[in-house]
Design a protein around this motif. Structure first.
Motif, PDB file in Angstrom:
ATOM      1  N   GLU A 270       0.759  -1.154   0.088  1.00 53.87           N
ATOM      2  CA  GLU A 270      -0.081   0.106  -0.021  1.00 53.87           C
ATOM      3  C   GLU A 270       0.818   1.199  -0.006  1.00 53.87           C
ATOM      4  O   GLU A 270       1.905   1.292   0.336  1.00 53.87           O
ATOM      5  CB  GLU A 270      -0.923   0.132   1.003  1.00 53.87           C
ATOM      6  N   ASN A 271       0.401   2.357  -0.420  1.00 54.83           N
ATOM      7  CA  ASN A 271       0.974   3.628  -0.631  1.00 54.83           C
ATOM      8  C   ASN A 271       1.182   4.362   0.834  1.00 54.83           C
ATOM      9  O   ASN A 271       2.161   4.988   1.290  1.00 54.83           O
ATOM     10  CB  ASN A 271       0.490   4.466  -1.551  1.00 54.83           C
ATOM     11  N   GLU A 272      -0.027   4.014   1.424  1.00 53.76           N
ATOM     12  CA  GLU A 272       0.059   4.705   2.988  1.00 53.76           C
ATOM     13  C   GLU A 272      -0.587   3.444   3.957  1.00 53.76           C
ATOM     14  O   GLU A 272      -1.223   2.797   3.543  1.00 53.76           O
ATOM     15  CB  GLU A 272      -1.081   5.669   2.968  1.00 53.76           C
ATOM     16  N   VAL A 273       0.767   3.341   4.905  1.00 53.72           N
ATOM     17  CA  VAL A 273       0.676   2.389   5.566  1.00 53.72           C
ATOM     18  C   VAL A 273       0.258   2.917   7.121  1.00 53.72           C
ATOM     19  O   VAL A 273       1.055   3.477   7.635  1.00 53.72           O
ATOM     20  CB  VAL A 273       1.921   1.331   5.904  1.00 53.72           C
ATOM     21  N   LYS A 274      -0.643   2.124   7.776  1.00 53.20           N
ATOM     22  CA  LYS A 274      -0.788   2.528   9.333  1.00 53.20           C
ATOM     23  C   LYS A 274      -0.775   1.344  10.248  1.00 53.20           C
ATOM     24  O   LYS A 274      -1.318   0.391   9.677  1.00 53.20           O
ATOM     25  CB  LYS A 274      -1.977   3.249   9.481  1.00 53.20           C
ATOM     26  N   ILE A 275      -0.017   1.327  11.309  1.00 51.95           N
ATOM     27  CA  ILE A 275       0.088  -0.016  12.135  1.00 51.95           C
ATOM     28  C   ILE A 275      -0.288   0.501  13.566  1.00 51.95           C
ATOM     29  O   ILE A 275      -0.306   1.533  14.018  1.00 51.95           O
ATOM     30  CB  ILE A 275       1.532  -0.509  12.094  1.00 51.95           C
ATOM     31  N   SER A 276      -0.914  -0.509  14.013  1.00 50.33           N
ATOM     32  CA  SER A 276      -1.405  -0.500  15.648  1.00 50.33           C
ATOM     33  C   SER A 276      -1.498  -1.754  16.086  1.00 50.33           C
ATOM     34  O   SER A 276      -1.606  -2.890  15.241  1.00 50.33           O
ATOM     35  CB  SER A 276      -2.812   0.500  15.541  1.00 50.33           C
ATOM     36  N   GLY A 277      -1.786  -1.949  17.363  1.00 48.16           N
ATOM     37  CA  GLY A 277      -2.181  -3.198  18.148  1.00 48.16           C
ATOM     38  C   GLY A 277      -2.337  -3.017  19.433  1.00 48.16           C
ATOM     39  O   GLY A 277      -2.617  -2.089  19.909  1.00 48.16           O
ATOM     40  N   LEU A 278      -2.273  -4.340  19.903  1.00 51.99           N
ATOM     41  CA  LEU A 278      -2.432  -4.632  21.721  1.00 51.99           C
ATOM     42  C   LEU A 278      -1.115  -4.906  22.344  1.00 51.99           C
ATOM     43  O   LEU A 278      -0.424  -5.871  21.841  1.00 51.99           O
ATOM     44  CB  LEU A 278      -3.539  -5.635  21.518  1.00 51.99           C
ATOM     45  N   VAL A 279      -1.119  -4.458  23.326  1.00 58.04           N
ATOM     46  CA  VAL A 279       0.180  -4.761  24.099  1.00 58.04           C
ATOM     47  C   VAL A 279      -0.389  -5.827  25.263  1.00 58.04           C
ATOM     48  O   VAL A 279      -1.493  -5.495  25.883  1.00 58.04           O
ATOM     49  CB  VAL A 279       0.661  -3.693  24.929  1.00 58.04           C
ATOM     50  N   THR A 280       0.237  -6.985  25.268  1.00 62.16           N
ATOM     51  CA  THR A 280      -0.120  -7.997  26.070  1.00 62.16           C
ATOM     52  C   THR A 280       1.056  -8.286  27.133  1.00 62.16           C
ATOM     53  O   THR A 280       2.113  -8.013  26.840  1.00 62.16           O
ATOM     54  CB  THR A 280      -1.110  -9.301  25.392  1.00 62.16           C
ATOM     55  N   GLY A 281       0.602  -9.125  28.040  1.00 59.20           N
ATOM     56  CA  GLY A 281       1.741  -9.866  28.751  1.00 59.20           C
ATOM     57  C   GLY A 281       1.898 -11.106  29.162  1.00 59.20           C
ATOM     58  O   GLY A 281       1.085 -11.950  28.609  1.00 59.20           O
ATOM     59  N   THR A 282       2.703 -11.430  29.957  1.00 57.86           N
ATOM     60  CA  THR A 282       3.072 -13.143  30.292  1.00 57.86           C
ATOM     61  C   THR A 282       3.102 -13.275  31.631  1.00 57.86           C
ATOM     62  O   THR A 282       4.238 -13.674  32.273  1.00 57.86           O
ATOM     63  CB  THR A 282       4.221 -13.613  29.683  1.00 57.86           C
ATOM     64  N   PRO A 283       2.060 -12.901  32.565  1.00 60.92           N
ATOM     65  CA  PRO A 283       2.279 -12.829  34.020  1.00 60.92           C
ATOM     66  C   PRO A 283       2.371 -14.564  34.443  1.00 60.92           C
ATOM     67  O   PRO A 283       1.869 -15.491  34.026  1.00 60.92           O
ATOM     68  CB  PRO A 283       0.773 -12.749  34.517  1.00 60.92           C
ATOM     69  N   GLY A 284       3.462 -14.458  35.282  1.00 60.21           N
ATOM     70  CA  GLY A 284       3.790 -15.667  35.706  1.00 60.21           C
ATOM     71  C   GLY A 284       4.600 -16.785  34.633  1.00 60.21           C
ATOM     72  O   GLY A 284       4.421 -17.926  34.829  1.00 60.21           O
ATOM     73  N   VAL A 330       3.766   4.889   8.647  1.00 61.07           N
ATOM     74  CA  VAL A 330       4.971   4.306   8.036  1.00 61.07           C
ATOM     75  C   VAL A 330       4.933   4.184   6.727  1.00 61.07           C
ATOM     76  O   VAL A 330       4.003   4.025   6.141  1.00 61.07           O
ATOM     77  CB  VAL A 330       5.611   2.879   8.993  1.00 61.07           C
ATOM     78  N   ASP A 331       6.341   4.023   6.267  1.00 64.08           N
ATOM     79  CA  ASP A 331       6.385   4.007   4.680  1.00 64.08           C
ATOM     80  C   ASP A 331       6.632   2.518   4.507  1.00 64.08           C
ATOM     81  O   ASP A 331       7.223   1.709   5.221  1.00 64.08           O
ATOM     82  CB  ASP A 331       7.935   4.788   4.318  1.00 64.08           C
ATOM     83  N   PRO A 332       6.053   1.853   3.453  1.00 62.02           N
ATOM     84  CA  PRO A 332       6.091   0.548   3.213  1.00 62.02           C
ATOM     85  C   PRO A 332       7.594  -0.092   2.850  1.00 62.02           C
ATOM     86  O   PRO A 332       7.794  -1.385   2.780  1.00 62.02           O
ATOM     87  CB  PRO A 332       5.229   0.187   2.057  1.00 62.02           C
ATOM     88  N   PHE A 355       6.497  -2.905   6.876  1.00 60.31           N
ATOM     89  CA  PHE A 355       5.365  -3.371   7.026  1.00 60.31           C
ATOM     90  C   PHE A 355       4.805  -2.848   5.627  1.00 60.31           C
ATOM     91  O   PHE A 355       4.638  -1.802   5.250  1.00 60.31           O
ATOM     92  CB  PHE A 355       4.422  -2.764   8.002  1.00 60.31           C
ATOM     93  N   LEU A 356       4.463  -3.874   4.749  1.00 62.23           N
ATOM     94  CA  LEU A 356       3.690  -3.648   3.306  1.00 62.23           C
ATOM     95  C   LEU A 356       2.282  -3.036   3.211  1.00 62.23           C
ATOM     96  O   LEU A 356       2.138  -2.316   2.140  1.00 62.23           O
ATOM     97  CB  LEU A 356       4.017  -4.908   2.585  1.00 62.23           C
ATOM     98  N   ARG A 357       1.754  -3.186   4.557  1.00 63.65           N
ATOM     99  CA  ARG A 357       0.264  -2.890   4.260  1.00 63.65           C
ATOM    100  C   ARG A 357      -0.127  -2.624   5.924  1.00 63.65           C
ATOM    101  O   ARG A 357       0.701  -2.743   6.781  1.00 63.65           O
ATOM    102  CB  ARG A 357      -0.668  -3.788   3.787  1.00 63.65           C
ATOM    103  N   SER A 358      -1.191  -1.859   5.992  1.00 65.68           N
ATOM    104  CA  SER A 358      -1.606  -1.658   7.135  1.00 65.68           C
ATOM    105  C   SER A 358      -2.278  -2.756   7.653  1.00 65.68           C
ATOM    106  O   SER A 358      -2.732  -3.838   7.495  1.00 65.68           O
ATOM    107  CB  SER A 358      -2.980  -0.614   7.156  1.00 65.68           C
ATOM    108  N   SER A 359      -2.023  -2.645   9.286  1.00 66.63           N
ATOM    109  CA  SER A 359      -2.591  -3.692  10.097  1.00 66.63           C
ATOM    110  C   SER A 359      -2.776  -3.096  11.474  1.00 66.63           C
ATOM    111  O   SER A 359      -2.244  -2.294  12.123  1.00 66.63           O
ATOM    112  CB  SER A 359      -1.555  -4.895  10.288  1.00 66.63           C
TER     113      SER A 359
END
Length: 458
Positions: A270-284, A330-332, A355-359
């Motif tokens: 894609e020409n315009e790429v946006k990335i985002s997500g979730l922060v998770t953990g590993t308790p124990g 970001v730029d792809p 990252f070639l595409r948004s996610s």
């Protein structure tokens, strides 16, 4: 045959790919219009034991590159993705088969509401296939047009008198209830496809060596993922995770659901790429998909041949209660460094290919805690392959110019390799190579509770 990441991800040339007895050619073509994929049912991707939705990122990109609209694609995060030791006994931070069936049903309802569809297609890897079969068999079949099970241990990882309550025991109540004793092992009204490896799936082995019992028969074979009544395909010398995440698997997934060959296997940038997500953990030490609040996420553009940062941070923000981070544009063509700082965990510097595409499923978990073996190290550097395992001698695997000594040869079982560098090497570039994907990282000081990870896309 080793795949070129450049060919797969950028479509620079035709991609000849021969695996097992099947052969296909994926030719880079003009990106189909969105309308070309609108006749395909919405698709929900279901991850496996201990995993999360981010593993489906590249297959989602391939679906989009074949014209499937983004809003008709969804990847589920199970809250507690690890199975219980005994399915009937509650265990902190782990889920039962009923927990997974319920959460899968909720995700299906959400996708149906979002798209207005009567039925959806389900694509699952490993344990996720157990949840799919459980949902379809126990009242949910009317919601599901297609079910693709990738490397799912449908007849167990083992078939023993020991551990009768394990979800992965072929003679345990859960799998016996799904499989029955005779007749079809699938539910009428839903089309089933199973994809399996030609002998190198770590969870479909006749010997229990990989389960810590060498010389003891597991009671299952490489045919374990096949189901009576399903379309069953062997797709070559691919490992357990690759049954779902490999480009070869994509061809079969798309073809089964769409009823036609994909127009392309490569990913259209894609020409315009946006990335985002979730922060998770590993308790124990147990991975969960529960959100982590107040985690600092920083994103930097880095130089491809040195890992050195270029300019100021593109993004630097703390997560709120929902654990979400981003979006950041970001730029792809840019490799990036993503830094995660969260309570009770090492500061993790994750280096990624462009990252070639948004996610919106660029999910983050902090790296493992530094242990006794790391106390004298100046820097701790790892490379990670989340969508498959490192196979020796099948793959070219090099970290800092050397083949890793902590990756076992034979059946691929290792997805992480680590080296420890002296204090004099802090700050220098370190190259990680998996076949033709190359990531250059910087060695960060372990004395500051920092670790470095090169995370491969393929």
């Amino acid at each position: 045959m080793t795949l070129s990441r450049r060919t797969i991800l950028t479509g620079a040339a035709m991609l000849p790919l021969a695996l097992h007895t099947l052969r296909f050619e994926a030719v880079a073509q003009t990106n189909p219009s969105a309308a070309a994929g609108s006749d395909i049912p919405p698709i929900l991707f279901v991850h496996g034991n201990g995993d999360h939705a981010a593993l489906w990122m590249t297959q989602i990109w391939r679906m989009e590159s074949n014209g499937v609209p983004r809003n008709r694609l969804m990847a589920l995060n199970f809250t507690d993705p690890l199975a219980r030791s005994d399915d009937a006994v509650a265990q902190q931070g782990r889920s039962s088969t009923e927990d997974q069936r319920r959460e899968l049903g909720e995700a299906i309802a959400k996708l149906k509401k979002r798209t207005g569809a009567v039925k959806v297609a389900l694509v699952a890897n490993s344990r996720g296939g157990n949840a799919v079969r459980n949902y379809v068999k126990n009242g949910g079949g009317g919601d599901v047009s297609h079910a693709v099970l990738c490397g799912t241990p449908n007849h167990g990882v083992f078939d023993w008198a020991d551990n009768p309550g394990s979800e992965f025991n072929g003679r345990g109540p859960f799998l016996k209830g799904l499989n029955g004793s005779e007749g079809p092992e699938v539910t009428e009204g839903t089309a089933f496809l199973t994809l399996r490896s030609d002998g190198i799936d770590k969870y479909a082995q006749p010997d229990s060596r990989l389960l810590g019992k060498p010389g003891v028969a597991t009671g299952v074979t490489s045919d374990g993922p096949a189901l009576r009544g399903a379309t069953n395909l062997v797709i070559g010398a691919i490992d357990h995770r690759e049954t779902g995440f490999h480009p070869r698997a994509f061809r079969e997934i798309y073809k089964f659901i769409a009823g036609r060959e994909p127009a392309r296997i490569d990913i259209a940038p894609e020409n315009e790429v946006k990335i985002s997500g979730l922060v998770t953990g590993t308790p124990g030490g147990a991975p969960t998909n529960r959100p982590v609040a107040d985690a600092l996420v920083e994103v930097y553009r880095v130089a491809p041949d040195s890992g050195e940062r270029i300019g100021a941070a593109l993004y630097a923000t703390r997560t709120s209660a929902d654990g979400r981070w981003g979006p950041v544009q970001v730029d792809p063509t840019w490799p990036v460094e993503i830094v995660l700082t969260s309570a009770g965990a090492p500061i993790t510097h994750s280096y990624r290919s462009p990252f070639l595409r948004s996610s919106d499923v660029v999910h983050l978990r902090a790296g493992r805690a530094l242990g006794p073996a790391d106390t004298t190290a100046g820097a701790v550097v790892s490379m990670s392959r989340v969508r498959g395992y490192f196979g020796l001698p099948r793959d070219v695997v090099l970290l800092d110019g050397k083949e890793p000594t902590d990756v076992k040869a034979g059946v691929p079982t290792d997805s992480l390799s680590t080296i420890r560098l002296p204090v004099t090497d802090i700050g220098r570039p370190v190259a990680a190579l998996f076949n033709q994907e190359r990531i250059v990282v910087r060695a960060w000081p372990a004395s500051e509770n920092r670790i470095t990870v090169a995370e491969f896309t393929e």
